[in-house]
Design an enzyme around this catalytic site. Structure first.
Site: not given
Length: 485
Positions: A91, A166, A190
């Site tokens: 990420k 997210s 998330s």
């Protein structure tokens, strides 16, 4: 360095190799059945083929292939590292040495850190390869996968639907078989929300179990690093590697006899899409048929509202200080104010209300101290009673109240006749975050229009190993989802 925007058809024979999970790929490389270079090459072709998903911001193909070739040399020299030659998505809130790290914002489009985040370092030390940097909601602030500078991430099971956020690119990349696993970050859901909407496994450890160094924060009270995979086995392997847990693995039991699950429909089924409710009810019956004990509990009238208010208060109140301290400590060439002034208008409007100190909704010092010293301990006690007073091994609920909404609906959509905003996608995951408990979302089926539906399984604080073991047995009842078309 290059972005993955080129379009090249996948080579024949890739379908089988890209289906390999982390443990299977690592074993195949160790045993000489495949080479890391062949595996990485197949995944790179897959990334090019599915570049339209916008699941990655950056992939340095030459660096991936070089690392794979080095892994093959190490294997020939006798290395048995547990992740040797296996590419992992990262990420883009995680710092990666030598590979640009944007945090999803335009201010950092050219920034290349000098050091790896702690989790990245642990994966590399185990022989893993950084495949690329997954797209994410700007500063990890949102749940739909929309990113203004780097593009809207699409759901592999329906390109006109959101993937969740997210950790949107992480979930989409794992579901699309571009990588076998990707790191994520979970503050209010998330990891688990994109896992649910994109049809993969999303593991949020107990707060503090995984290191957070080098990962852009939102809330030091809530933030947790974690992983998205396609199996619980892979999540458990990566948990052992990151935590350096050399103790014996969980049981190899396959049955659920003697396992006690709690569910709280009054709290977690309040506003739920009808198909999600049907799948969840069917899941409970399947667990009963497998020998598990299912007990219905009630967490109290105001439980969800209190948990949501408390958790969002931490999320908003701690962000500005946390981000400002992070960019300074990690030599990111930007300040919070510069990020704030450059984010998309919708995000800037929200921050102006609740994140910056002069905003009308900014939590007072007194309110913040009350949240820390009174309200959060109360939430932890109430959830703790699930595992003490009710003697449950785990708490079950639908991870998200619906399958993935349409991208065109933006941040407002309808669930079961109720108009909600995108924050409602985390409505069920939030209490877990507020209390700091471990939780895993696994896919349990597809809706009639082919979108994944997730089941979340939570355990007591610190009971991650037993949670992973129980969830592995639950996962076996449902099997894997078919790959997205």
């Amino acid at each position: 360095m290059q972005d993955n925007e080129n379009s090249v058809g996948a080579a024949s024979g890739d379908d089988g190799i890209v289906e390999l999970g982390v443990a299977a790929a690592a074993a195949a490389i160790r045993n000489g059945e495949i080479t890391s270079e062949a595996y990485a090459s197949a995944l790179l072709r897959r990334a090019r083929k599915h570049a339209d998903l916008k699941s990655f911001i950056t992939i340095d193909e030459s660096a991936v292939l070089t690392a794979a070739a080095e892994a093959d040399k190490a294997r020939a020299a006798g290395s048995t590292a547990p992740l040797l030659g296996v590419p992992i998505g990262i990420k883009d809130s995680y710092a990666t040495a030598g590979l640009r790290t944007t945090l999803g914002v335009g201010n950092l489009e050219d920034f290349v850190p000098q050091q790896d985040a702690d989790v990245v370092g642990a994966l590399k030390n185990a022989g893993g390869i950084v495949f690329g940097k997954n797209n994410l909601v700007e500063m990890s602030f949102g749940l739909t996968g929309h990113n203004s500078p780097y593009g809207q991430v699409k759901n592999p099971y329906g390109h006109d639907h959101v993937p969740g956020g997210s950790s949107s690119g992480s979930g989409a990349a794992v579901a699309a078989r571009i990588v076998p696993a990707s790191t994520g970050g979970d503050t209010v859901g998330s990891i688990r929300v994109p896992a649910s909407l994109s049809g993969v496994v999303g593991y949020k450890p107990t707060n503090g179990r995984w290191p957070g160094g080098g990962v852009a924060p939102i809330s030091h009270t809530l933030d947790t690093t974690g992983i998205l995979t396609r199996s619980v086995e892979d999540a458990a392997l990566l948990d052992q590697i990151v935590t350096r847990n050399t103790s014996a693995p969980g049981s190899r039991r396959s049955d659920l006899r003697g396992v006690r699950f709690a569910h709280a429909p009054r709290q977690y089924m309040k506003v739920v899409d009808p198909e999600t409710a049907v799948h969840f009810t069917a899941a409970l019956e399947r667990l009963r048929d497998a020998g598990a004990d299912i007990v219905e509990i009630d967490l109290g009238e105001s439980f969800m509202e209190t948990a949501n208010l408390l958790t969002w208060n931490f999320f908003f109140r701690e962000m500005r200080e946390a981000v400002g301290q992070f960019v300074a400590d990690n030599d990111f060439p930007v300040t919070f104010d510069e990020i704030y002034n450059d984010v998309k208008p919708q995000l800037k409007e929200i921050w102006s209300q609740v994140v910056v100190p002069d905003g009308p909704g900014y939590l007072s010092d007194e309110g913040y101290q009350s949240a820390l010293t009174t309200e959060r301990p109360q939430l932890q006690r109430r959830l703790g009673q699930v595992f003490t007073h009710h003697a449950a091994d785990a708490l079950l609920f639908p991870t998200t109240p619906s399958p993935a909404p349409l991208i065109e609906h933006g941040s407002t959509f309808t669930i079961a006749g109720h108009q909600v905003d995108d924050r409602f996608l985390a409505y069920n995951t939030i209490p877990t975050s507020g209390a700091g408990l471990p939780g895993i979302s696994i896919p349990i089926g597809l809706s009639t229009n082919g979108l994944p539906i997730g089941l979340e399984i939570d355990a007591a604080h610190g009971a991650d190993s037993s949670l992973l073991d129980v969830t592995r047995r639950v996962e076996a009842l449902f099997g894997a989802l078919p790959a997205p078309a």
